[in-house]
Design a protein around this motif. Structure first.
Motif, short mmCIF file in Angstrom:
data_model
loop_
_atom_site.label_atom_id
_atom_site.label_comp_id
_atom_site.label_asym_id
_atom_site.label_seq_id
_atom_site.Cartn_x
_atom_site.Cartn_y
_atom_site.Cartn_z
N ILE A 293 0.86 -1.19 0.00
CA ILE A 293 0.00 0.00 0.00
C ILE A 293 0.89 1.24 0.00
CG2 ILE A 293 -1.87 1.22 1.16
CD1 ILE A 293 -2.67 -1.35 2.51
N LEU A 294 0.72 2.09 -0.99
CA LEU A 294 1.48 3.33 -1.10
C LEU A 294 0.51 4.50 -0.97
CD1 LEU A 294 3.60 2.40 -4.27
CD2 LEU A 294 4.28 2.15 -1.88
N ALA A 295 0.86 5.48 -0.15
CA ALA A 295 -0.01 6.63 0.06
C ALA A 295 0.80 7.92 0.01
CB ALA A 295 -0.74 6.51 1.40
N THR A 296 0.11 9.02 -0.31
CA THR A 296 0.75 10.34 -0.32
C THR A 296 -0.02 11.28 0.60
OG1 THR A 296 -0.56 11.22 -2.19
CG2 THR A 296 1.47 10.00 -2.71
N MET A 297 0.70 12.27 1.16
CA MET A 297 0.07 13.23 2.06
C MET A 297 0.79 14.57 1.97
SD MET A 297 -0.43 13.01 6.21
CE MET A 297 1.31 13.22 6.60
N ASN A 298 0.04 15.62 1.73
CA ASN A 298 0.58 16.98 1.78
C ASN A 298 0.66 17.42 3.23
OD1 ASN A 298 1.14 17.68 -0.86
ND2 ASN A 298 -0.95 18.32 -1.29
N THR A 299 1.84 17.80 3.68
CA THR A 299 1.98 18.23 5.07
C THR A 299 1.20 19.52 5.33
OG1 THR A 299 4.06 19.29 4.43
CG2 THR A 299 4.18 17.13 5.45
N SER A 300 1.02 20.35 4.32
CA SER A 300 0.31 21.61 4.53
C SER A 300 -1.19 21.41 4.65
CB SER A 300 0.59 22.58 3.38
OG SER A 300 0.08 22.07 2.17
N ASP A 301 -1.67 20.18 4.38
CA ASP A 301 -3.10 19.89 4.45
C ASP A 301 -3.48 19.12 5.71
OD1 ASP A 301 -3.58 21.11 2.04
OD2 ASP A 301 -3.35 19.28 0.88
N GLN A 302 -2.61 19.09 6.71
CA GLN A 302 -2.88 18.28 7.89
C GLN A 302 -4.09 18.78 8.67
OE1 GLN A 302 0.41 16.52 10.18
NE2 GLN A 302 1.77 17.74 8.92
N ASN A 303 -4.51 20.01 8.42
CA ASN A 303 -5.68 20.52 9.11
C ASN A 303 -6.97 20.01 8.48
OD1 ASN A 303 -5.10 22.05 6.80
ND2 ASN A 303 -6.31 23.77 7.53
N VAL A 304 -6.90 19.32 7.35
CA VAL A 304 -8.11 18.77 6.72
C VAL A 304 -8.60 17.61 7.57
CG1 VAL A 304 -9.09 17.78 4.64
CG2 VAL A 304 -7.28 19.49 4.46
N PHE A 305 -7.83 16.53 7.63
CA PHE A 305 -8.09 15.41 8.54
C PHE A 305 -6.73 14.98 9.09
CE2 PHE A 305 -11.94 14.98 5.96
CZ PHE A 305 -12.91 14.78 6.94
N THR A 306 -6.58 14.99 10.38
CA THR A 306 -5.29 14.60 10.95
C THR A 306 -5.18 13.08 11.02
OG1 THR A 306 -6.24 14.74 13.18
CG2 THR A 306 -5.12 16.69 12.33
N LEU A 307 -3.97 12.58 10.88
CA LEU A 307 -3.71 11.15 11.02
C LEU A 307 -3.07 10.93 12.39
CD1 LEU A 307 -2.23 10.32 7.49
CD2 LEU A 307 -4.60 10.17 8.26
N ASP A 308 -3.76 10.24 13.26
CA ASP A 308 -3.24 10.06 14.62
C ASP A 308 -2.02 9.16 14.64
OD1 ASP A 308 -4.10 7.27 14.82
OD2 ASP A 308 -6.13 8.06 14.99
N THR A 309 -1.33 9.15 15.76
CA THR A 309 -0.08 8.40 15.89
C THR A 309 -0.29 6.91 15.68
OG1 THR A 309 0.73 10.04 17.47
CG2 THR A 309 1.87 7.93 17.41
N ALA A 310 -1.38 6.37 16.20
CA ALA A 310 -1.66 4.93 16.05
C ALA A 310 -1.76 4.54 14.58
CB ALA A 310 -2.95 4.57 16.79
N PHE A 311 -2.32 5.44 13.79
CA PHE A 311 -2.46 5.18 12.35
C PHE A 311 -1.11 5.31 11.66
CE2 PHE A 311 -3.54 6.11 7.95
CZ PHE A 311 -4.57 5.21 7.69
N GLN A 312 -0.39 6.39 11.96
CA GLN A 312 0.87 6.66 11.26
C GLN A 312 1.94 5.61 11.57
OE1 GLN A 312 2.47 10.64 10.95
NE2 GLN A 312 0.54 11.56 11.61
N ARG A 313 1.96 5.07 12.76
CA ARG A 313 3.04 4.14 13.12
C ARG A 313 2.92 2.81 12.39
NH1 ARG A 313 2.45 0.04 16.62
NH2 ARG A 313 0.49 -0.23 17.74
N ARG A 314 1.80 2.57 11.73
CA ARG A 314 1.64 1.35 10.94
C ARG A 314 2.12 1.53 9.50
NH1 ARG A 314 -1.70 0.99 15.16
NH2 ARG A 314 -2.28 -1.07 15.90
N TRP A 315 2.73 2.70 9.25
CA TRP A 315 3.27 2.99 7.93
C TRP A 315 4.76 3.28 8.03
CZ3 TRP A 315 -0.09 3.46 3.59
CH2 TRP A 315 -1.46 3.37 3.90
#
Length: 456
Positions: A293-315
Motif C-alpha cells: 500500500i502506497l499513500a501520499t500526504m501533503n503536510t500543509s493539508d494536515q488541518n483537513v483530517f489529521t492522522l493520529d499516531t496509532a495510524f501513522q506508526r503502521r506505515w
C-alpha cells in the motif's frame, strides 16, 4: 535449510564479492574452476530484480572465487541497490538456496533473526555455509513462489508539489497490478471496501442485491490469484479523507509480520466470499504479502483530517525532500518576462517563509519544486493565480509583509492586477523590497495597457 552467511565489513561496499572454493562447492554447487551462471534474486518488495552472476577463480589466489556479471565486477553494494535495507558494516549478508535462484537478503542488527544468524558465525568467521533450522520462511517443499515478496505500507509526505506522486510512480506505474484512488471528504468505507447494491438479474426483469467490490477488495482478490507478483494499492491525498473511518476494521490489517502479511485477520463475510470463495465466508481476511500500500500526504493539508499516531506508526513514513534536483526540467526557466528564474523565486520565498517563524511549522507552507508546471511560468495569469494567490491566502496569511509590498498593494486584487498589467521586473514591485536580488541597472518597464492573459 541451506544458507550462506557473510559478515559485512567496511571494505565490502567497494570490494568485489568473493567466496572460497569450499563455500562455492558446498553452497553454489558445480566446479568452481569452470565459469558458471548463477541467478541471484534480491529480496525486495518492489522490483524483484534478478541478476545473472558468473563465479570465476581470482587471479593469484587458488582458493578465492569472485563474482562478476555481464557488465563487469559485481560488488555487494550493487546487488543490494534495490533493497530497502541499508548496506553497512555489522550487517549480515544472507543467501538462501532456492529452486531456480539464490535469494539475497540484508539482515540488520534490529531484525528478529539477526542474533540467531550471528550465533552461527562462531569466532567472527567472515563467511559460513550452514543449515538454518530456525528459519521456516522458505521451504524446498513449499509450492508458494511468492514467499520472497514482502508487502509494506509506505506513506510519502512533503510540501505541495515536492514530487510525492512521482516517487510512487517510480515504484509502480503499471495499471495491470495496481488500484489508484484519491481520498476526499465524501469518500467512505463502502467506497473503499465495497457495498451491497441493487442490480438487474440475468433475466432482465428482477432486481437482486450483490456485493460490489471496492478497490481494496479488488486488489486483494487479484493478489490471491497471482501469488508470485506484487500488487499495489495507491492512495493519493490520504489525509483529505477521514482515513480511520474509511479504513474501519481494515485498520487492524495494517500491522504486518516479518513476511509482509497481516499479523491479525478480521472477519468480513463480504470480502471473504469475494476473495476466497462463497464457501469460505468465515475465513479470516488478511492483506497478503504480495500487496503493498502506497499513500501520499501533503503536510500543509494536515488541518483537513489529521492522522493520529496509532495510524501513522503502521506505515513507513518517507519524507520527500523539497530540493531542486540537478535534472529538474525547468528550474532555470524565468518567470514570464522577468529576470527571476523559478528556482531563484522558489528558494528565496521558501527561505523567507521558514526564517519568519521556525517554531510555527512554517516549513509545511513552502512551495514545492513542482508546485507549478513549466507552462505556468510562461502564461500571463497562471503564475499569479496559482503561486501568488497561494502565498497570500495560505502560506503567509498572517505575515504577508515578509513576502509582499503590503504598503502599496494591500489586497490580493491589487497585487495580481499590478503583476499582470506590468512588464519585466516591474512586476516584482508587488513583493517586499529587497526580497529578490535585482541589479540596479535593470530595465524597469511601466505598466502596459492590457494585462497578458493566458488561454481560456
Amino acid at each position: 535449510m541451506l544458507v550462506y552467511l557473510k559478515n559485512v565489513t567496511n571494505n565490502d561496499t567497494k570490494k568485489q564479492i568473493e567466496t572460497t572454493a569450499e563455500a562455492y562447492q558446498n553452497f553454489f554447487g558445480g566446479d568452481p574452476n569452470e565459469a558458471s551462471g548463477i541467478k541471484v534474486k534480491i529480496k525486495e518488495a518492489y522490483s524483484g530484480q534478478v541478476a545473472d552472476v558468473i563465479v570465476s577463480k581470482a587471479a593469484g589466489n587458488a582458493n578465492s572465487y569472485r563474482f562478476s556479471s555481464e557488465r563487469g565486477t559485481l560488488t555487494l553494494s550493487k546487488l543490494v541497490l534495490y533493497s530497502d535495507k541499508s548496506f553497512a558494516a555489522g550487517n549480515i549478508i544472507k543467501m538462501t538456496k532456492m529452486r531456480e535462484y539464490f535469494l539475497l537478503e540484508i539482515v540488520e542488527p534490529q531484525d528478529s533473526e539477526f542474533e540467531t544468524l550471528a550465533a552461527m558465525m562462531k569466532n567472527k568467521q567472515a563467511t559460513i555455509v550452514c543449515v538454518d533450522d530456525n528459519d521456516e520462511q522458505y521451504s524446498e517443499d513449499d509450492e508458494d513462489l511468492n514467499k520472497d515478496l514482502r508487502g509494506k505500507n509506505i506513506l510519502f509526505y512533503g510540501v505541495p508539489g515536492s514530487g510525492k506522486s512521482h516517487a510512487v510512480d517510480k515504484i509502480c506505474n503499471d495499471n495491470s497490478v495496481m488500484e489508484r484512488i484519491v481520498f476526499h471528504p465524501e469518500y467512505t468505507y463502502s467506497d473503499f471496501v465495497g457495498q451491497i447494491l441493487p442490480q438487474i438479474a440475468e433475466d432482465g426483469k428482477t432486481i437482486e442485491y450483490k456485493f460490489v467490490e471496492g478497490p481494496f477488495t479488488r486488489i486483494i482478490k487479484k493478489a490471491k490469484k497471482e501469488k508470485n507478483k506484487m500488487f499495489y494499492l495507491i492512495i493519493e491525498e490520504i489525509n483529505r479523507g477521514n482515513a480511520p473511518a474509511i479504513f474501519g476494521d481494515i485498520f487492524q490489517l495494517l500491522d504486518r509480520n516479518d513476511l509482509g502479511e497481516s499479523k491479525y485477520g478480521i472477519k468480513n463475510i463480504d470480502i471473504a466470499k469475494s476473495v476466497y470463495g462463497e464457501d469460505k465466508a468465515l475465513e479470516d481476511v488478511v492483506i497478503p504479502n504480495n500487496v503493498t500500500i502506497l499513500a501520499t500526504m501533503n503536510t500543509s493539508d494536515q488541518n483537513v483530517f489529521t492522522l493520529d499516531t496509532a495510524f501513522q506508526r503502521r506505515w513507513e513514513m518517507r519524507q520527500i525532500p523539497n530540493i531542486f534536483s540537478p535534472d529538474h526540467e525547468f528550474a532555470n526557466t524565468t518567470i514570464l518576462d522577468t529576470t527571476i528564474t523559478w528556482k531563484e523565486f522558489n528558494e528565496t520565498v521558501n527561505n523567507r517563509i521558514v526564517s519568519n517563524n521556525p517554531m510555527a511549522s512554517t516549513e509545511d507552507k513552502r512551495l514545492g519544486t513542482y508546485f507549478i508546471k513549466e507552462e505556468d511560468l510562461k502564461t500571463g495569469n497562471n503564475f499569479p493565480e496559482k503561486v501568488i494567490k497561494y502565498l497570500w491566502d495560505d502560506a503567509v496569511k498572517f505575515s504577508r509583509d515578509i513576502i509582499f509590498n503590503e504598503k502599496d498593494y494591500s489586497t490580493l486584487e491589487l497585487v495580481i492586477d499590478k503583476f499582470e498589467k506590468s512588464a519585466r521586473n516591474e512586476r516584482l514591485k508587488v513583493f517586499a523590497e529587497g526580497l529578490f536580488n535585482i541589479r540596479e541597472d535593470t530595465d524597469y518597464t511601466t505598466e502596459i495597457d492590457e494585462p497578458i492573459k493566458g488561454d481560456l
